[in-house]
Design a protein around this motif. Structure first.
Motif, PDB file in Angstrom:
ATOM      1  N   SER A   3       0.846  -1.195   0.000  1.00 48.75           N
ATOM      2  CA  SER A   3       0.000   0.000   0.000  1.00 48.75           C
ATOM      3  C   SER A   3       0.880   1.243   0.000  1.00 48.75           C
ATOM      4  O   SER A   3       1.998   1.239   0.525  1.00 48.75           O
ATOM      5  CB  SER A   3      -0.917   0.000   1.229  1.00 48.75           C
ATOM      6  N   LEU A   4       0.374   2.322  -0.595  1.00 50.86           N
ATOM      7  CA  LEU A   4       1.130   3.561  -0.692  1.00 50.86           C
ATOM      8  C   LEU A   4       0.797   4.484   0.460  1.00 50.86           C
ATOM      9  O   LEU A   4      -0.340   4.524   0.938  1.00 50.86           O
ATOM     10  CB  LEU A   4       0.816   4.264  -2.025  1.00 50.86           C
ATOM     11  N   ARG A   6      -0.111   8.013   2.185  1.00 53.33           N
ATOM     12  CA  ARG A   6      -1.040   9.039   1.727  1.00 53.33           C
ATOM     13  C   ARG A   6      -0.748  10.383   2.364  1.00 53.33           C
ATOM     14  O   ARG A   6      -0.431  10.460   3.544  1.00 53.33           O
ATOM     15  CB  ARG A   6      -2.490   8.630   2.039  1.00 53.33           C
ATOM     16  N   CYS A  27      -6.217  15.062 -10.780  1.00 46.86           N
ATOM     17  CA  CYS A  27      -6.283  13.645 -10.429  1.00 46.86           C
ATOM     18  C   CYS A  27      -6.586  12.734 -11.615  1.00 46.86           C
ATOM     19  O   CYS A  27      -6.092  11.595 -11.676  1.00 46.86           O
ATOM     20  CB  CYS A  27      -7.341  13.427  -9.342  1.00 46.86           C
ATOM     21  N   VAL A  45      -7.998  11.439  -5.513  1.00 47.32           N
ATOM     22  CA  VAL A  45      -6.617  11.011  -5.245  1.00 47.32           C
ATOM     23  C   VAL A  45      -5.753  11.159  -6.488  1.00 47.32           C
ATOM     24  O   VAL A  45      -6.142  10.768  -7.595  1.00 47.32           O
ATOM     25  CB  VAL A  45      -6.577   9.544  -4.759  1.00 47.32           C
ATOM     26  N   ARG A  46      -4.580  11.728  -6.292  1.00 50.20           N
ATOM     27  CA  ARG A  46      -3.586  11.855  -7.354  1.00 50.20           C
ATOM     28  C   ARG A  46      -2.383  10.980  -6.997  1.00 50.20           C
ATOM     29  O   ARG A  46      -1.949  10.953  -5.837  1.00 50.20           O
ATOM     30  CB  ARG A  46      -3.134  13.308  -7.483  1.00 50.20           C
ATOM     31  N   VAL A  47      -1.848  10.279  -7.960  1.00 48.43           N
ATOM     32  CA  VAL A  47      -0.637   9.487  -7.750  1.00 48.43           C
ATOM     33  C   VAL A  47       0.555  10.370  -8.076  1.00 48.43           C
ATOM     34  O   VAL A  47       0.635  10.949  -9.171  1.00 48.43           O
ATOM     35  CB  VAL A  47      -0.643   8.221  -8.626  1.00 48.43           C
ATOM     36  N   THR A  59       6.574   6.400  -4.861  1.00 48.53           N
ATOM     37  CA  THR A  59       5.218   6.781  -5.228  1.00 48.53           C
ATOM     38  C   THR A  59       4.347   6.969  -3.990  1.00 48.53           C
ATOM     39  O   THR A  59       4.379   6.155  -3.058  1.00 48.53           O
ATOM     40  CB  THR A  59       4.589   5.717  -6.145  1.00 48.53           C
ATOM     41  N   TYR A  60       3.577   8.048  -3.993  1.00 47.40           N
ATOM     42  CA  TYR A  60       2.663   8.370  -2.898  1.00 47.40           C
ATOM     43  C   TYR A  60       1.277   8.671  -3.466  1.00 47.40           C
ATOM     44  O   TYR A  60       1.137   9.079  -4.624  1.00 47.40           O
ATOM     45  CB  TYR A  60       3.131   9.610  -2.129  1.00 47.40           C
ATOM     46  N   TYR A  61       0.272   8.495  -2.600  1.00 47.80           N
ATOM     47  CA  TYR A  61      -1.072   8.981  -2.908  1.00 47.80           C
ATOM     48  C   TYR A  61      -1.217  10.380  -2.323  1.00 47.80           C
ATOM     49  O   TYR A  61      -0.919  10.607  -1.154  1.00 47.80           O
ATOM     50  CB  TYR A  61      -2.145   8.080  -2.297  1.00 47.80           C
ATOM     51  N   GLU A  63      -4.103  12.855  -1.428  1.00 45.19           N
ATOM     52  CA  GLU A  63      -5.542  13.058  -1.299  1.00 45.19           C
ATOM     53  C   GLU A  63      -5.840  14.552  -1.378  1.00 45.19           C
ATOM     54  O   GLU A  63      -5.340  15.336  -0.561  1.00 45.19           O
ATOM     55  CB  GLU A  63      -6.056  12.507   0.038  1.00 45.19           C
TER      56      GLU A  63
END
Length: 237
Positions: A3-4, A6, A27, A45-47, A59-61, A63
């Motif tokens: 899981s990333l 956030r 997003c 959510v944007r990656v 890589t992060y999420y 929000e």
């Protein structure tokens, strides 16, 4: 797949400035066809690839919390809105470049979020001096985004950009000006895309690589503003 992590970033500004269209563009990389008023809060959510292209890339999420309502709302509405202001890692302040009032109201939006315990109801002006130290000492990264850039008359564009430069300086934040109906304003490698990526990197660094990154600075006892940056700029909106 692991899981990333956030990040929580608030998107604040007056109703009608284009926050929902902006969030959708950021997003989904698409133009929002039929934007509607946001009631309460909408989250997308944007990656984001932190330090892309380096050995530290991760890589992060991100929000993006699109908070609805008016900065002049009743205290009961502000109290309800305050629940969205907890555990914030960054803030995007959005204003309509064709509407000077939406720019001025960003001071009130930022104070409402950063002084969430006191729920300020207005601006205090003291001796005509704006205290920039309030934002210089703020630990939450800020980004200023102006929308509807395409709607500024050519003969007023320089005046508007001068005004936004003052605003950016006041908030100690970089500025991005764009048209939410045109993805090319955020094309890869563009100055806007670089500023956006730099902001999200800063949000992540504040959260994970500095001491006490989640502690939001309170401005309860120090609220002095000066709107002289916006006076006599030749733009009547």
């Amino acid at each position: 797949m692991a899981s990333l992590d956030r990040m929580k970033v608030l998107v604040l500004g007056d109703s009608g400035v284009g926050k929902s269209s902006l969030v959708h563009l950021l997003c989904q990389n698409q133009v929002l066809g039929n934007p509607s008023w946001t009631v309460g809060c909408s989250v997308d959510v944007r990656v984001h690839d932190y330090r892309e292209g380096t050995p530290e890339e991760k890589t992060y999420y991100i929000e993006l919390w699109d908070v609805g309502g008016s900065v002049g709302s009743a205290s009961s509405v502000k109290s309800t809105r305050a629940v969205f202001y907890n555990s914030v890692n960054g803030i995007i302040l959005v204003h309509d470049l064709t509407n000077k009032k939406s720019s001025l109201n960003l001071y009130r939006w930022s104070l409402e979020a950063l002084s969430k315990d006191s729920s300020p109801t207005g601006i205090i002006v003291s001796n005509g001096d704006y205290d920039r130290e309030q934002f210089a000492e703020n630990s939450v990264p800020l980004l200023l985004i102006g929308t509807k850039f395409d709607q500024i008359p050519e003969n007023k564009r320089n005046d508007v950009l001068t005004r936004t430069a003052f605003l950016s300086e006041d908030f100690n934040a970089e500025e991005v000006n764009l048209d939410c109906t045109n993805p090319r304003y955020l094309a890869a490698g563009s100055s806007n895309a670089v500023k956006l990526s730099r902001f999200f990197d800063k949000v992540i660094e504040k959260r994970y690589f500095t001491r006490d990154p989640s502690q939001m600075q309170s401005f309860t006892d120090r609220r002095r503003f000066n709107f002289k940056s916006f006076h006599n700029d030749g733009v009547n909106t």
